[in-house]
Enzyme design. Sequence first.
Site, PDB file in Angstrom:
ATOM      1  N   ASP A  88       0.889  -1.360  -0.046  1.00  0.00           N
ATOM      2  CA  ASP A  88       0.182  -0.044  -0.073  1.00  0.00           C
ATOM      3  C   ASP A  88       0.890   1.391   0.015  1.00  0.00           C
ATOM      4  O   ASP A  88       2.059   1.422   0.391  1.00  0.00           O
ATOM      5  CB  ASP A  88      -1.044  -0.216   1.242  1.00  0.00           C
ATOM      6  CG  ASP A  88      -0.202  -0.106   2.524  1.00  0.00           C
ATOM      7  OD1 ASP A  88       0.876  -0.876   2.460  1.00  0.00           O
ATOM      8  OD2 ASP A  88      -0.682   0.361   3.523  1.00  0.00           O
ATOM      9  N   GLU A 146      -0.804  -2.077   4.999  1.00  0.00           N
ATOM     10  CA  GLU A 146       0.338  -1.879   6.408  1.00  0.00           C
ATOM     11  C   GLU A 146       0.047  -0.701   7.252  1.00  0.00           C
ATOM     12  O   GLU A 146       0.421  -0.693   8.314  1.00  0.00           O
ATOM     13  CB  GLU A 146       1.838  -2.331   5.900  1.00  0.00           C
ATOM     14  CG  GLU A 146       2.611  -2.737   6.970  1.00  0.00           C
ATOM     15  CD  GLU A 146       3.066  -1.388   7.556  1.00  0.00           C
ATOM     16  OE1 GLU A 146       3.194  -1.300   9.013  1.00  0.00           O
ATOM     17  OE2 GLU A 146       3.263  -0.401   6.718  1.00  0.00           O
ATOM     18  N   HIS A 373       7.858   8.644   4.597  1.00  0.00           N
ATOM     19  CA  HIS A 373       6.463   9.126   4.639  1.00  0.00           C
ATOM     20  C   HIS A 373       6.625  10.682   4.612  1.00  0.00           C
ATOM     21  O   HIS A 373       6.207  11.705   5.093  1.00  0.00           O
ATOM     22  CB  HIS A 373       6.222   8.943   6.319  1.00  0.00           C
ATOM     23  CG  HIS A 373       5.688   7.609   6.411  1.00  0.00           C
ATOM     24  ND1 HIS A 373       4.518   7.302   7.530  1.00  0.00           N
ATOM     25  CD2 HIS A 373       6.189   6.639   6.074  1.00  0.00           C
ATOM     26  CE1 HIS A 373       4.460   5.772   7.237  1.00  0.00           C
ATOM     27  NE2 HIS A 373       5.225   5.504   6.450  1.00  0.00           N
TER      28      HIS A 373
HETATM   29 NI    NI Z   1       6.703   1.208   5.639  1.00  0.00          NI
END
Ligand code: NI
Length: 402
Positions: A88, A146, A373
């Site tokens: 994902d 996840e 991220h």
């Molecule tokens: Ni990760």
Amino acid sequence: MKKEKSQLNIEVLKNRIEKMNNEIVSWRRHFHQHGELSFQEFATSDFIEKQLESFGGLDISRPTKTGVIAKIIGEKPGRTIALRADIDALPMTELNDLPYASEIEGVMHSCGHDGHTAILLGIAKLFSEQKDQMSGTLVCIFQHAEELPPGGAVEMVKAGVMEGIDEIYGLHLSSSFPTGTFGIRSGFLTAATDRFDIEVIGQGGHSAMPETCVDPIVIGAQIISNLQTIVSRRIKGIEPAVLSVCQVEAGHAYNIIPNTMNITGSVRTFSQETRNNMAGMIKEISQGNASSYGADCKVSYELGYSSVVNDEELTENVEAVVEAWFGKESILAIDPVMPGEDFSAFTEATDCPGCFVEIGTANEVLGTTRPHHNPNYLMDEEGLYYGTSLFAGIVFDRLFTD
Ligand code: NI
């Protein structure tokens, strides 16, 4: 018992992986351009399934809406091992100017799961051609979701994915370690992340007459201070744990004592024992404080992902594999990492031993040292070669040794 390797060997495997490299990179870029959010990986899982079908000889199934399993059943008996990739992407818009940048506004593969998926496709292709020499079964788990608790792993476990599996392995590409290195650690690797919510229920009223009220703010302030004694006074000094109050909400006017106060925070722990005790200690302190002032108090404690705990024997094996392929100097003995990982669900519920490895992708020259991220996250795609090699090395070690 005499151990004998079949005609496959490390050099042959390295060679095949090098030849597949362009294909693995192109899969990674495809996933990167077309990322999908957790639990919505429909096009991603269709693409994975189509590729797997094209390899031939695989036993493919869809245990969940967007998760895919491919089994390669060897012609000789042996153990069953699983390799897991998460598939994902994250809810953010990519800021990189790349020819293969995300085409989807608000969705980006900024954690490297596009790379994990491409690596596992490479492994499925590589070993789909080796069934005649393989002893045992290889299960490739393409796991959805996840990034979003409760996570896809727990769903896959519930769907029976772990039945019959003797060992499971996972990896994460990481911009924290240089390309060409393998971050390996026995025991606790990631922290468990839990959440608590406390509602102090007092009795509001006029600020000038507190004696007619039960002030939830004064009580809540004491609860917040006393919660800090959990880590400092009730948990062993050698045991890592963090408790942070991150959100407080009460009142709406300067002269009104409110009825309630809400306190929210997070807990990070490594050992199961410490984690298990946390909810009880938070409740004791919150409710004890509240009742001593005549207030009520509701506490809820929500479990996030458990710690990933690497099995000692499997980890030693993985170290030996990496040493044989790339030398001892490629191994980094790493500290635990704080980001959560739902890989733990595969080992926890089933008692299946597991090992999870961090694969370096940091390269100063390429600028691939930014955190995951992050909308400017970049991957050194050479890490894909090392990740594929790690998985191939494990499969070779566990399923190709008579
Ligand atoms: Ni990760």
